[in-house]
Design an enzyme around this catalytic site. Structure first.
Site, PDB file in Angstrom:
ATOM      1  N   GLU A 236     -50.289  -2.569 -20.421  1.00 46.12           N
ATOM      2  CA  GLU A 236     -49.506  -3.650 -20.596  1.00 46.12           C
ATOM      3  C   GLU A 236     -48.620  -3.280 -20.315  1.00 46.12           C
ATOM      4  OE1 GLU A 236     -47.969  -4.513 -24.623  1.00 46.12           O
ATOM      5  OE2 GLU A 236     -46.072  -5.354 -23.791  1.00 46.12           O
TER       6      GLU A 236
ATOM      7  N   ARG B 204     -39.687  -5.826 -17.237  1.00 51.94           N
ATOM      8  CA  ARG B 204     -38.912  -5.251 -17.484  1.00 51.94           C
ATOM      9  C   ARG B 204     -38.728  -4.436 -16.288  1.00 51.94           C
ATOM     10  NH1 ARG B 204     -39.558  -1.709 -23.045  1.00 51.94           N
ATOM     11  NH2 ARG B 204     -40.667  -3.279 -23.720  1.00 51.94           N
TER      12      ARG B 204
ATOM     13  N   THR C 252     -43.057  -7.798 -22.084  1.00 51.80           N
ATOM     14  CA  THR C 252     -42.092  -8.273 -21.610  1.00 51.80           C
ATOM     15  C   THR C 252     -41.566  -9.398 -20.915  1.00 51.80           C
ATOM     16  OG1 THR C 252     -41.502  -5.322 -22.004  1.00 51.80           O
ATOM     17  CG2 THR C 252     -39.856  -7.552 -21.493  1.00 51.80           C
TER      18      THR C 252
ATOM     19  N   LYS D 187     -48.569  -8.982 -31.927  1.00 48.51           N
ATOM     20  CA  LYS D 187     -48.324  -7.902 -31.920  1.00 48.51           C
ATOM     21  C   LYS D 187     -47.281  -7.733 -32.771  1.00 48.51           C
ATOM     22  CE  LYS D 187     -45.085  -5.652 -28.191  1.00 48.51           C
ATOM     23  NZ  LYS D 187     -44.448  -4.949 -26.657  1.00 48.51           N
TER      24      LYS D 187
HETATM   25  C1  3PG Z   1     -43.065  -1.739 -26.229  1.00 43.73           C
HETATM   26  O1  3PG Z   1     -42.151  -2.704 -25.476  1.00 43.73           O
HETATM   27  O2  3PG Z   1     -43.769  -2.171 -26.337  1.00 43.73           O
HETATM   28  C2  3PG Z   1     -42.494  -0.651 -26.639  1.00 43.73           C
HETATM   29  O3  3PG Z   1     -41.411  -0.234 -25.978  1.00 43.73           O
HETATM   30  C3  3PG Z   1     -43.220   0.295 -26.552  1.00 43.73           C
HETATM   31  O4  3PG Z   1     -42.592   1.465 -27.123  1.00 43.73           O
HETATM   32  P1  3PG Z   1     -42.436   2.921 -27.309  1.00 43.73           P
HETATM   33  O5  3PG Z   1     -41.688   2.968 -25.970  1.00 43.73           O
HETATM   34  O6  3PG Z   1     -41.623   2.806 -28.671  1.00 43.73           O
HETATM   35  O7  3PG Z   1     -43.909   3.409 -26.800  1.00 43.73           O
END
Ligand code: 3PG
Length: 214
Positions: free
Chosen positions: A42, A46, A70, A130
């Site tokens: 994924e 960001r 995101t 999700k």
């Molecule tokens: C996401 O965007 O799905 C999360 O920021 C990932 O979360 P993690 O960094 O705690 O694994």
């Protein structure tokens, strides 16, 4: 589940990636994930250039399933799909983006953590949601509680997943796959620690296998 969801579930973990330098890092990262038995990513918006990262990852490893994460606008959806993305992930439930994807036949995993979110998702016939941010929203206990009124959904928990709790999550039949950044941290990527990424992927795959064998 449809073919894509089955494939995601078979792999069992979804690395959540932020690439600041796609030209430098996308290809070696894709190869490191595939070598570790985790041919999926994924790639989050960001960082600017997520679409470039997706394009380069698919070029380097055509077998990798690449999604965009995101995603907060339909413009992101268009950029991601044009780059070859196979699925879209949004942090929350945005009905406009979900409708846009469903109308175009694009796979989408919207972030859902409340009964209200699940109700909204029902209207779109989605199979997998999700669940974000997983640990902070009540973790596996909440996921199981939500499955009582909404047994039609499987979830992809993300947020706070690590090698420590991956087994617990993966052992639940409500889980499609677990998302996380622990195997693709900024440190690992910035310092080109590709072998470590591969090793963390291998370890994750083993943990998922063990959890499901029970
Ligand atoms: C996401 O965007 O799905 C999360 O920021 C990932 O979360 P993690 O960094 O705690 O694994």
């Amino acid at each position: 589940m449809n073919e894509l969801n089955k494939r995601v579930s078979e792999i069992g973990v979804v690395p959540v990636i932020k690439l600041n330098y796609p030209q430098r890092d996308a290809a070696p990262l894709a190869k490191a994930l595939c070598a570790g038995g985790v041919p999926i990513a994924e790639v989050t918006f960001r960082a600017a250039g997520a679409d470039t990262a997706i394009r380069l990852m698919k070029q380097a490893c055509p077998e990798i399933l690449c999604g965009a994460g995101t995603v907060t606008t339909t413009e992101h959806v268009d950029l991601a799909i044009a780059a070859g993305a196979e699925f879209i992930v949004t942090p929350g439930f945005d009905p406009e983006i979900v409708a846009y994807c469903v109308e175009k036949g694009i796979a989408i995993y919207p972030g859902c953590t409340t009964p209200t979110d699940y109700h909204a998702a029902l209207k779109f016939g989605l199979e997998v949601l999700k669940f974000f941010p997983a640990e902070q929203s009540g973790g596996l206990a909440k996921i199981k509680a939500m499955a009582a009124p909404f047994p039609m959904f499987k979830v992809m928990p993300t947020g706070g997943i690590s090698l420590k709790n991956l087994k617990e999550y993966s052992s639940s039949p409500v889980i499609c796959a677990c998302g996380g950044s622990y195997m693709v941290t900024a440190d690992l990527i910035e310092n080109g620690k590709w072998d470590e990424i591969t090793a963390l992927c291998r370890q994750s795959v083993e943990i998922v296998k063990e959890a499901r064998a029970k």
